[in-house]
Design a protein around this motif. Sequence first.
Motif, PDB file in Angstrom:
ATOM      1  N   PRO A   1       0.842  -1.103  -0.012  1.00 55.34           N
ATOM      2  CA  PRO A   1      -0.158   0.012  -0.138  1.00 55.34           C
ATOM      3  C   PRO A   1       0.990   1.135   0.083  1.00 55.34           C
ATOM      4  N   ARG A   2       2.608   1.352  -0.050  1.00 53.88           N
ATOM      5  CA  ARG A   2       2.800   2.538   0.255  1.00 53.88           C
ATOM      6  C   ARG A   2       2.729   3.167  -1.208  1.00 53.88           C
ATOM      7  N   GLY A   3       2.852   4.641  -1.014  1.00 52.20           N
ATOM      8  CA  GLY A   3       3.384   5.211  -2.068  1.00 52.20           C
ATOM      9  C   GLY A   3       1.613   5.203  -2.656  1.00 52.20           C
TER      10      GLY A   3
ATOM     11  N   SER B   1      -1.960   5.993 -15.030  1.00 45.74           N
ATOM     12  CA  SER B   1      -3.122   6.342 -14.050  1.00 45.74           C
ATOM     13  C   SER B   1      -3.331   5.455 -13.136  1.00 45.74           C
ATOM     14  N   ASN B   2      -2.986   4.139 -13.301  1.00 42.82           N
ATOM     15  CA  ASN B   2      -3.255   3.010 -12.147  1.00 42.82           C
ATOM     16  C   ASN B   2      -2.975   3.270 -10.963  1.00 42.82           C
ATOM     17  N   ARG B   3      -3.637   2.404 -10.494  1.00 41.82           N
ATOM     18  CA  ARG B   3      -2.551   2.741  -8.593  1.00 41.82           C
ATOM     19  C   ARG B   3      -3.797   1.892  -7.968  1.00 41.82           C
ATOM     20  N   LEU B   4      -3.214   1.829  -6.549  1.00 45.82           N
ATOM     21  CA  LEU B   4      -4.021   0.610  -5.629  1.00 45.82           C
ATOM     22  C   LEU B   4      -5.200   1.252  -5.613  1.00 45.82           C
ATOM     23  N   GLY B   5      -5.903   2.346  -5.563  1.00 43.42           N
ATOM     24  CA  GLY B   5      -6.714   3.077  -4.921  1.00 43.42           C
ATOM     25  C   GLY B   5      -8.078   3.199  -6.551  1.00 43.42           C
ATOM     26  N   ASN B   6      -8.038   2.942  -7.640  1.00 37.91           N
ATOM     27  CA  ASN B   6      -8.459   2.350  -8.527  1.00 37.91           C
ATOM     28  C   ASN B   6      -8.395   1.827  -8.951  1.00 37.91           C
ATOM     29  N   PHE B   7      -7.878   0.470  -8.120  1.00 38.10           N
ATOM     30  CA  PHE B   7      -8.016  -1.170  -9.082  1.00 38.10           C
ATOM     31  C   PHE B   7      -8.705  -0.979  -9.114  1.00 38.10           C
ATOM     32  N   ASP B   8     -10.222  -1.419  -8.212  1.00 34.97           N
ATOM     33  CA  ASP B   8     -11.642  -1.282  -8.181  1.00 34.97           C
ATOM     34  C   ASP B   8     -12.140  -0.767  -9.043  1.00 34.97           C
ATOM     35  N   ARG B   9     -12.465   0.483  -8.451  1.00 39.91           N
ATOM     36  CA  ARG B   9     -13.182   1.654  -9.278  1.00 39.91           C
ATOM     37  C   ARG B   9     -12.849   2.300 -10.437  1.00 39.91           C
TER      38      ARG B   9
ATOM     39  N   ALA C   1     -10.998   0.111 -14.632  1.00 40.45           N
ATOM     40  CA  ALA C   1     -10.653  -0.694 -13.834  1.00 40.45           C
ATOM     41  C   ALA C   1      -9.877  -1.639 -13.181  1.00 40.45           C
ATOM     42  N   LEU C   2      -8.600  -2.078 -13.538  1.00 41.36           N
ATOM     43  CA  LEU C   2      -8.226  -3.159 -13.889  1.00 41.36           C
ATOM     44  C   LEU C   2      -8.603  -4.284 -13.175  1.00 41.36           C
ATOM     45  N   ALA C   3      -8.962  -3.829 -12.346  1.00 39.82           N
ATOM     46  CA  ALA C   3      -9.408  -5.968 -11.717  1.00 39.82           C
ATOM     47  C   ALA C   3     -11.492  -6.154 -12.058  1.00 39.82           C
ATOM     48  N   TRP C   4     -11.753  -4.944 -12.851  1.00 42.17           N
ATOM     49  CA  TRP C   4     -12.927  -5.414 -13.727  1.00 42.17           C
ATOM     50  C   TRP C   4     -12.586  -5.494 -14.863  1.00 42.17           C
ATOM     51  N   GLN C   5     -11.214  -5.600 -16.131  1.00 41.70           N
ATOM     52  CA  GLN C   5     -10.626  -6.084 -17.152  1.00 41.70           C
ATOM     53  C   GLN C   5     -10.062  -7.475 -16.667  1.00 41.70           C
ATOM     54  N   ALA C   6     -10.167  -7.634 -15.268  1.00 39.24           N
ATOM     55  CA  ALA C   6      -8.856  -9.612 -15.769  1.00 39.24           C
ATOM     56  C   ALA C   6     -10.706 -10.259 -15.305  1.00 39.24           C
ATOM     57  N   ARG C   7     -11.221  -9.475 -14.776  1.00 38.82           N
ATOM     58  CA  ARG C   7     -13.022 -10.322 -14.564  1.00 38.82           C
ATOM     59  C   ARG C   7     -13.571 -10.638 -15.794  1.00 38.82           C
ATOM     60  N   GLN C   8     -13.066  -9.600 -16.968  1.00 36.93           N
ATOM     61  CA  GLN C   8     -14.247  -9.967 -18.056  1.00 36.93           C
ATOM     62  C   GLN C   8     -13.616 -10.748 -19.156  1.00 36.93           C
ATOM     63  N   LEU C   9     -12.365 -10.431 -19.034  1.00 36.69           N
ATOM     64  CA  LEU C   9     -11.335 -11.798 -19.762  1.00 36.69           C
ATOM     65  C   LEU C   9     -10.917 -12.849 -19.031  1.00 36.69           C
ATOM     66  N   PHE C  10     -11.139 -13.456 -17.896  1.00 37.57           N
ATOM     67  CA  PHE C  10     -11.741 -14.492 -16.820  1.00 37.57           C
ATOM     68  C   PHE C  10     -13.141 -14.929 -17.579  1.00 37.57           C
ATOM     69  N   GLN C  11     -13.736 -14.251 -17.170  1.00 40.10           N
ATOM     70  CA  GLN C  11     -15.940 -15.161 -17.818  1.00 40.10           C
ATOM     71  C   GLN C  11     -15.422 -15.730 -19.379  1.00 40.10           C
ATOM     72  N   GLN C  12     -14.683 -14.287 -19.925  1.00 38.11           N
ATOM     73  CA  GLN C  12     -14.692 -14.531 -21.784  1.00 38.11           C
ATOM     74  C   GLN C  12     -14.258 -16.122 -21.976  1.00 38.11           C
ATOM     75  N   VAL C  13     -12.828 -16.517 -21.292  1.00 39.03           N
ATOM     76  CA  VAL C  13     -12.063 -17.762 -20.902  1.00 39.03           C
ATOM     77  C   VAL C  13     -13.348 -18.591 -20.844  1.00 39.03           C
ATOM     78  N   ARG C  14     -13.818 -18.592 -20.046  1.00 38.75           N
ATOM     79  CA  ARG C  14     -14.345 -19.920 -18.939  1.00 38.75           C
ATOM     80  C   ARG C  14     -16.222 -19.858 -20.134  1.00 38.75           C
ATOM     81  N   ALA C  15     -16.020 -19.226 -20.592  1.00 34.86           N
ATOM     82  CA  ALA C  15     -17.619 -19.159 -21.255  1.00 34.86           C
ATOM     83  C   ALA C  15     -16.909 -20.140 -22.445  1.00 34.86           C
TER      84      ALA C  15
END
Length: 363
Positions: free
Chosen positions: A130-132, A157-165, A174-188
């Motif tokens: 969480p530093r910086g 502009s990606n940082r811990l504070g906007n990882f989810d939002r 959001a990086l977390a959202w992008q990863a979730r979309q790719l994971f769901q597409q692969v599983r589909a």
Amino acid sequence: MSLLGDPRRLMLRLTRDAATTVLAVVAGFGGWLFGPAEPAAASASANLPGISAWVADRVAGQPLPDPRRATPAQIARFFVGLEPAARAALAERYPAIVGNLDGAPLDLRFAANARRSAWSPERHLIAYDPRGNGRVAEVLGDLASADRIAVIVPGLSNRLGNFDRGCAGRERRALAWQARQLFQQVRADDGNARVAVIAWLGYDPPEGIGREAAREERARDGAAALVRFVAGLGEYRPMATVTLVGHSYGSVVAGLAAPALGRHVQDIVALGSPGMGVERATELRTSARVWAGSTLSDWTRELPGIRILGAGHGTLPFDAAFGARRLPVDNVVEHDGYFVPGSDSLRAVARIVLGGSTGAARD
């Protein structure tokens, strides 16, 4: 976002043949853009909380591996030689180090980072600092059994504070959202595939469009961290194939890392890329397949595709002269649309992760 009114951002509107404009910028803003680089930030492992005590400590009479020098392979061998109780004790005493130590056992890293963060323990954090501006890497899927691993490397502009939002509250950034979309597409696409997708914010991206974004110092720091991270994945899953997906400035990071990534990386994908630090794909010196996609409404297409005195990132990868394989992006809208469900790019990247082709005419 308007690029007019700020002389530094005016660089983004240069065209490839605007030699006179380049000369004007060199003359007018040379000290700002082309001057000596600011000192590089220390690596994430250099000053982790507890590092001095860790280096001075001993387990069963042997020193602990120095995170600043030991390779992930050396770290993995060290932990293999420990009893389970000794491993757990180290993670308990030094959670910040073990949680971010490439090569350390996955279960220890996940547990250490769950204790240090306020996030749900159901979220698997393979890195957390969480530093910086912060660093974090989240795993979707079962990394311990994955045959195919995708690592998304984010951009500006990606940082811990906007990882989810996301930046400015826009979730699809959001990086977390992008990863979730790719994971769901692969599983589909293949529900039986053993796949893990990692949202990797393992470096400090530039904040917005400015001097740092036009240069490569941040990307070089990120590339060194990415090479180490991928080497660590090789310790966990030596037979798995890795796909790197670099979005925006993240593709510069992936490009600079490419020569040192090794055989595990099968594909490198550049989405909305300002360049990969080279003029041609062959200069990446990698055996991986290199893909590039840039939609017509992506602002990075306005970049000049040059490198002058440390500024610029080279030929735009979507340019045929670069030599990358074409990624379909016909229905993608703007710079942040590559992971939107239903987009051509998301479907294509999922197929690449699964080891296939995109179906494009010039694969």
